[in-house]
Design a protein around this motif. Structure first.
Motif, short mmCIF file in Angstrom:
data_model
loop_
_atom_site.label_atom_id
_atom_site.label_comp_id
_atom_site.label_asym_id
_atom_site.label_seq_id
_atom_site.Cartn_x
_atom_site.Cartn_y
_atom_site.Cartn_z
N ALA A 143 -19.60 -5.22 -22.32
CA ALA A 143 -20.73 -6.37 -23.23
C ALA A 143 -21.97 -5.47 -23.74
CB ALA A 143 -20.86 -7.55 -22.51
N ILE A 144 -22.38 -5.79 -24.69
CA ILE A 144 -23.91 -5.04 -25.13
C ILE A 144 -24.63 -6.12 -24.84
CG2 ILE A 144 -25.10 -4.85 -27.22
CD1 ILE A 144 -22.69 -3.70 -28.47
N HIS A 145 -25.88 -5.87 -24.44
CA HIS A 145 -27.03 -6.94 -23.90
C HIS A 145 -28.20 -6.74 -25.11
CE1 HIS A 145 -30.63 -7.80 -21.23
NE2 HIS A 145 -30.19 -8.99 -21.60
N ILE A 146 -28.31 -7.97 -25.51
CA ILE A 146 -29.39 -8.18 -26.41
C ILE A 146 -29.96 -9.66 -26.07
CG2 ILE A 146 -30.15 -8.46 -28.67
CD1 ILE A 146 -28.09 -6.52 -29.71
N ASN A 147 -31.00 -9.65 -25.39
CA ASN A 147 -31.61 -11.10 -24.94
C ASN A 147 -31.87 -11.77 -26.17
OD1 ASN A 147 -33.33 -13.04 -24.09
ND2 ASN A 147 -34.26 -11.71 -22.51
N TYR A 148 -31.44 -13.19 -26.21
CA TYR A 148 -31.63 -14.17 -27.38
C TYR A 148 -33.00 -14.23 -27.72
CZ TYR A 148 -33.88 -18.04 -24.92
OH TYR A 148 -34.79 -18.85 -24.61
N VAL A 149 -33.96 -14.06 -26.95
CA VAL A 149 -35.43 -14.05 -27.49
C VAL A 149 -36.05 -13.04 -28.46
CG1 VAL A 149 -36.07 -15.44 -25.25
CG2 VAL A 149 -36.29 -12.84 -25.24
N ASN A 150 -35.17 -12.10 -28.43
CA ASN A 150 -35.21 -10.99 -29.23
C ASN A 150 -35.21 -11.21 -30.59
OD1 ASN A 150 -36.04 -9.37 -27.25
ND2 ASN A 150 -34.20 -8.14 -27.33
N ASN A 151 -34.59 -12.55 -30.86
CA ASN A 151 -34.28 -13.03 -32.48
C ASN A 151 -35.77 -13.66 -32.59
OD1 ASN A 151 -31.52 -12.33 -32.40
ND2 ASN A 151 -31.08 -14.30 -31.14
N ASN A 152 -36.56 -14.14 -31.89
CA ASN A 152 -37.73 -14.64 -32.33
C ASN A 152 -38.85 -13.83 -32.28
OD1 ASN A 152 -36.33 -17.02 -31.89
ND2 ASN A 152 -37.36 -17.74 -30.05
#
Length: 306
Positions: A211-220
């Motif tokens: 899996a690739i990790h990209i924290n959802y808050v990075n969309n904000n």
């Protein structure tokens, strides 16, 4: 004329390369249709018949909500079995929507006070059960953005006339089961990526292998509003998630993952799935493989905070 057209095409290609926007030309779907600003939302409310849904928990809703909004909380669209916060069946969703004055043709605007995640989860739920994407939008930045835009907030309960809502057959193309994720882990496909949107502290305790990790808050952005599609179209490819791939995303119970889902969908990504059982299902099964991640998401090559 042919020489002029060819020259214009070459100049356009060169401009795209210089601006670093090459990802923008390859996205398969319409861009910017799912998320609106608070100002745009207030204008829509003034101009036409819409139902505004506040996706806060009921107690928070009673404390303060947009004047005229109805309340559909997380518990109204999820079930606690076999794992927490999984998609509710059609009858429960039909009741939750219909009892709040939402029919199949209703235009719906959704907001929350929780990093856009609960609003996005309701939007995804309605998408799964067939609501037209043209008739449902998430308000970027939620409650705080609406306040900044000058919206009127009230407290207390509300009354609304119930209508009939008829859910379409559940769209399984938007949902990934554990067996599908496991098959991908055991035999990875070139055009499929698994996306973990949890925090670094969570994934350091374990992650689905590959899996690739990209924290959802990075969309904000810092103010809690979503970044625009142009930013998402650079940020995700810079971190290995491109529009031509199938993306299976998850978090602890896939509430936060719905926020990443809509951010990608709004940026034109279309081959998207939510692993609804999420990490809580995966980690509860002693037979599923677990891994420890390495590295961290890279920053976009050219940030766009507009």
């Amino acid at each position: 004329m042919k020489k002029t057209a060819k020259l214009l095409l070459l100049l356009l290609t060169f401009a795209i390369i210089l601006t670093g926007c090459e990802a923008d030309i390859s996205v398969p779907g319409e861009v910017g249709q799912d998320i609106i600003t608070a100002d745009e939302a207030l204008k829509m409310i003034e101009e036409g018949e819409v139902v505004v849904v506040d996706a806060q928990q009921s107690g928070d809703f009673e404390d303060q909500h947009l004047d005229g909004a109805v309340n559909i909380a997380r518990n109204d669209i999820t079930t606690f079995g076999p794992y927490p916060n999984m998609l509710a069946d059609a009858s429960k969703v039909e009741s939750s929507l219909g009892e709040n004055g939402i029919s199949n043709q209703t235009k719906v605007l959704i907001y929350d006070n929780n990093n856009n995640m609960d609003a996005a989860r309701l939007w995804w739920t309605m998408l799964v059960y067939g609501h037209d994407t043209a008739n449902m939008k998430v308000i970027s930045g939620g409650l705080n953005a609406l306040k900044e835009a000058g919206a009127n907030f009230v407290s207390g309960d509300y009354e609304v006339e119930a209508v009939e809502y008829k859910a379409a057959e559940k769209n399984e193309e938007l949902i990934a089961a554990k067996e599908e994720v496991l098959a991908e882990v055991n035999n990875p496909s070139e055009n499929v990526e698994i996306l973990d949107v949890r925090t670094a502290a969570e994934v350091n305790k374990g992650i689905i292998p590959g899996a690739i990790h990209i924290n959802y808050v990075n969309n904000n952005k810092d103010n809690g509003e979503f970044y625009p599609p142009s930013y998402i179209q650079r940020y995700y490819p810079d971190n290995g998630i491109t529009p031509d791939e199938e993306v299976i995303m998850y978090c602890q119970t896939s509430i936060r993952a719905a926020q990443s889902f809509i951010a990608l969908h709004n940026a034109g990504y279309r081959d998207l799935k939510l692993y609804d059982g999420a990490w809580i299902e995966w980690s509860s099964d002693s037979s599923t493989p677990k891994a420890v991640p390495t590295g961290a998401p890279a920053k976009p090559s050219a940030q766009d905070g507009s």
